[in-house]
Write a protein that holds these residues in place. Sequence first.
Motif, PDB file in Angstrom:
ATOM      1  N   VAL A  99       0.854  -1.186   0.000  1.00  0.00           N
ATOM      2  CA  VAL A  99       0.000   0.000   0.000  1.00  0.00           C
ATOM      3  C   VAL A  99       0.893   1.241   0.000  1.00  0.00           C
ATOM      4  O   VAL A  99       1.730   1.411   0.891  1.00  0.00           O
ATOM      5  CB  VAL A  99      -0.934   0.025   1.229  1.00  0.00           C
ATOM      6  N   ASP A 100       0.727   2.094  -1.009  1.00  0.00           N
ATOM      7  CA  ASP A 100       1.412   3.380  -1.062  1.00  0.00           C
ATOM      8  C   ASP A 100       0.500   4.441  -0.460  1.00  0.00           C
ATOM      9  O   ASP A 100      -0.632   4.648  -0.922  1.00  0.00           O
ATOM     10  CB  ASP A 100       1.759   3.763  -2.496  1.00  0.00           C
ATOM     11  N   VAL A 101       0.981   5.122   0.596  1.00  0.00           N
ATOM     12  CA  VAL A 101       0.250   6.238   1.198  1.00  0.00           C
ATOM     13  C   VAL A 101       0.838   7.518   0.612  1.00  0.00           C
ATOM     14  O   VAL A 101       1.985   7.872   0.893  1.00  0.00           O
ATOM     15  CB  VAL A 101       0.377   6.228   2.735  1.00  0.00           C
ATOM     16  N   ILE A 102       0.061   8.208  -0.216  1.00  0.00           N
ATOM     17  CA  ILE A 102       0.541   9.371  -0.965  1.00  0.00           C
ATOM     18  C   ILE A 102      -0.113  10.620  -0.391  1.00  0.00           C
ATOM     19  O   ILE A 102      -1.341  10.759  -0.400  1.00  0.00           O
ATOM     20  CB  ILE A 102       0.212   9.233  -2.461  1.00  0.00           C
ATOM     21  N   ASN A 103       0.715  11.531   0.121  1.00  0.00           N
ATOM     22  CA  ASN A 103       0.218  12.789   0.694  1.00  0.00           C
ATOM     23  C   ASN A 103       0.329  13.893  -0.343  1.00  0.00           C
ATOM     24  O   ASN A 103       1.418  14.411  -0.603  1.00  0.00           O
ATOM     25  CB  ASN A 103       1.010  13.149   1.953  1.00  0.00           C
ATOM     26  N   PRO A 156       1.823  17.925   6.794  1.00  0.00           N
ATOM     27  CA  PRO A 156       2.157  16.524   7.102  1.00  0.00           C
ATOM     28  C   PRO A 156       0.971  15.806   7.725  1.00  0.00           C
ATOM     29  O   PRO A 156       0.155  16.411   8.429  1.00  0.00           O
ATOM     30  CB  PRO A 156       3.321  16.648   8.089  1.00  0.00           C
ATOM     31  N   ILE A 157       0.877  14.502   7.453  1.00  0.00           N
ATOM     32  CA  ILE A 157      -0.101  13.660   8.138  1.00  0.00           C
ATOM     33  C   ILE A 157       0.664  12.794   9.125  1.00  0.00           C
ATOM     34  O   ILE A 157       1.782  12.356   8.852  1.00  0.00           O
ATOM     35  CB  ILE A 157      -0.918  12.809   7.149  1.00  0.00           C
ATOM     36  N   ALA A 178      -0.346  -1.863   9.510  1.00  0.00           N
ATOM     37  CA  ALA A 178       0.943  -1.163   9.501  1.00  0.00           C
ATOM     38  C   ALA A 178       0.733   0.250  10.034  1.00  0.00           C
ATOM     39  O   ALA A 178      -0.332   0.850   9.838  1.00  0.00           O
ATOM     40  CB  ALA A 178       1.527  -1.112   8.100  1.00  0.00           C
ATOM     41  N   ILE A 179       1.761   0.790  10.727  1.00  0.00           N
ATOM     42  CA  ILE A 179       1.701   2.128  11.320  1.00  0.00           C
ATOM     43  C   ILE A 179       2.857   2.954  10.786  1.00  0.00           C
ATOM     44  O   ILE A 179       3.999   2.510  10.754  1.00  0.00           O
ATOM     45  CB  ILE A 179       1.753   2.057  12.858  1.00  0.00           C
ATOM     46  N   VAL A 180       2.545   4.178  10.361  1.00  0.00           N
ATOM     47  CA  VAL A 180       3.549   5.129   9.872  1.00  0.00           C
ATOM     48  C   VAL A 180       3.457   6.377  10.737  1.00  0.00           C
ATOM     49  O   VAL A 180       2.364   6.921  10.941  1.00  0.00           O
ATOM     50  CB  VAL A 180       3.314   5.497   8.398  1.00  0.00           C
ATOM     51  N   ARG A 181       4.596   6.826  11.256  1.00  0.00           N
ATOM     52  CA  ARG A 181       4.594   7.978  12.172  1.00  0.00           C
ATOM     53  C   ARG A 181       4.203   9.259  11.450  1.00  0.00           C
ATOM     54  O   ARG A 181       3.392  10.034  11.948  1.00  0.00           O
ATOM     55  CB  ARG A 181       5.966   8.141  12.821  1.00  0.00           C
ATOM     56  N   GLU A 187      -7.919   0.806   4.141  1.00  0.00           N
ATOM     57  CA  GLU A 187      -8.225   2.080   4.784  1.00  0.00           C
ATOM     58  C   GLU A 187      -7.003   2.579   5.547  1.00  0.00           C
ATOM     59  O   GLU A 187      -6.276   1.793   6.157  1.00  0.00           O
ATOM     60  CB  GLU A 187      -9.411   1.948   5.737  1.00  0.00           C
ATOM     61  N   ALA A 188      -6.808   3.890   5.486  1.00  0.00           N
ATOM     62  CA  ALA A 188      -5.746   4.540   6.263  1.00  0.00           C
ATOM     63  C   ALA A 188      -6.377   5.652   7.086  1.00  0.00           C
ATOM     64  O   ALA A 188      -7.042   6.541   6.541  1.00  0.00           O
ATOM     65  CB  ALA A 188      -4.671   5.106   5.350  1.00  0.00           C
ATOM     66  N   THR A 189      -6.212   5.600   8.403  1.00  0.00           N
ATOM     67  CA  THR A 189      -6.652   6.683   9.274  1.00  0.00           C
ATOM     68  C   THR A 189      -5.432   7.483   9.698  1.00  0.00           C
ATOM     69  O   THR A 189      -4.348   6.925   9.900  1.00  0.00           O
ATOM     70  CB  THR A 189      -7.381   6.129  10.515  1.00  0.00           C
ATOM     71  N   TYR A 190      -5.585   8.795   9.852  1.00  0.00           N
ATOM     72  CA  TYR A 190      -4.433   9.647  10.160  1.00  0.00           C
ATOM     73  C   TYR A 190      -4.914  10.943  10.807  1.00  0.00           C
ATOM     74  O   TYR A 190      -6.120  11.247  10.815  1.00  0.00           O
ATOM     75  CB  TYR A 190      -3.641   9.969   8.889  1.00  0.00           C
ATOM     76  N   GLU A 191      -3.959  11.678  11.362  1.00  0.00           N
ATOM     77  CA  GLU A 191      -4.226  12.990  11.948  1.00  0.00           C
ATOM     78  C   GLU A 191      -3.564  14.059  11.104  1.00  0.00           C
ATOM     79  O   GLU A 191      -2.420  13.897  10.670  1.00  0.00           O
ATOM     80  CB  GLU A 191      -3.690  13.064  13.384  1.00  0.00           C
ATOM     81  N   ILE A 192      -4.301  15.142  10.877  1.00  0.00           N
ATOM     82  CA  ILE A 192      -3.735  16.298  10.186  1.00  0.00           C
ATOM     83  C   ILE A 192      -4.158  17.532  10.966  1.00  0.00           C
ATOM     84  O   ILE A 192      -5.347  17.834  11.085  1.00  0.00           O
ATOM     85  CB  ILE A 192      -4.179  16.359   8.701  1.00  0.00           C
TER      86      ILE A 192
END
Length: 490
Positions: A261-265, A270-271, A288-291, A317-322
């Motif tokens: 899975v590529d997470v593209i911002n 930053p997310i 998987a977790i990405v800081r 699905e990817a959940t994140y904070e922005i």
Amino acid sequence: MRRLIVALVVLATVVPATVAGAGVNATITDVDVSPGAPAPGETITFTPTVRNLQSSDDPLRIRAIALRRASGGLTEYTRVESVGTISPGADISVPLTHAFDNTVTRDLRVFVYAYNPNTGDSVQLRYPVTVSVRERHPQLAIETNDSIAGVDSSGHVTVANGLNTSISNVEVSVDGDGVEMLDGRTVFASLAAGETATAPFRFRPESSGPHELTATLSYTIASGTDRTVRRTETIRTEELREGVVLDASGVGSGQNRALAVDVINQGNAPIQDVVVTATSENATFRRAIVREVGPGNATEVRLNTTLTEPRADVAVEATYEIGTAERSASATAELRSVPGTIDLTGLTVTREGGRLQITGSASNVGMTTANSVVVGVVPTDGVTPVAPNKDYFVGTVPASDFVSFDVYARTDGDVSAVPVEVSYLVDGDRKRQTFRVDVASDAPDRETPSSSGDGLGLLPVVAVAGVALLVVVGILVRWYRRDDGDDADL
């Protein structure tokens, strides 16, 4: 805040005041002023040097030394009394201290009140001094990163102590309009003259547009006076733009199958704390977790996969904070498992001595290695596996590769096909499959023709053997005669 440009000047007009007569020749040779560029409230030290010249006949006794305004009354700022006696040829330096609270330029006079102790005659010396007091502080500079509305940002204040003295109890604080300060206070015990320090801070703009940040420096100068200086800078905050895209695809094979899975911002902020998960009815996945993924950047994660069916539809699905908000992004993918699979290709059936020889290739049409591959004839009514190869151990067949084999069978009666079984291991599981190999009625026959009952079938063979024997005998006789002739010559 409007920048305060400070200029400090101290002028000492050197006009030695010399008094001669009555047995005393004395003068003020110099007045040292420190600091040379005083600020309001800063203690200034005036140090006159009084000299009784060598030409004097008598000593000089000083009653007092005073610092006074040059004109405009009898204003006296400071005085030192009972200084002492100076012998001819000697001098004395006496410090006087005073602080001016406001920015001002003053014309001053240093007065020395003395007398001749031998005669009682009075002696008065004067020396002009001009001092300029100017507002002067350490310099402040505010720098920040690009700020986004609702997103944590950072910056720092640089403090440069350009004063000629150290400062202590240094405190730097930052505040602003339309921003929330997350960390805006730094304290230093002291800052030496000429030294520079950096005070970091963090803030979060509440909206886009211009915002003012104000840095306040509080410190204490050497005289013990507390001072404060401020500086204001205007920053521009961008509107938050969000854009997170997921791109998922299957990678690897067999037990190493995974979902990449590529997470593209694609946004401008930053997310953080990105958690990537996947679900399917026919597969299970690790998460998987990405800081953090910076703006304009992409990060690939791999979710280890276990498939329960050859095909799986996957929801990613990817959940994140922005900033202070929580967001999510989703995508779909399809996973297909193509394990090692053995197929029999290039099959050929040949009759040989009443047997059928079946040759071909064990071909791996899958994407993983097949191990312990065995090909063998299945015994049935009318079909019997026979030597030399009732079955054939092929061994390992890599993905998209093949290995040749041959097996033998004997048939009885009207048999149109021979069952051949292939078994193999894939990812630890034993697979079995049976193929029906057609037996053509006109299959080539490799058997040696049998002789007829009257023995004529052996005639050609006997004739050829007789001719060959005669040739060999002739050659031997010829060699024998040649050897005899050679011996006669000897």
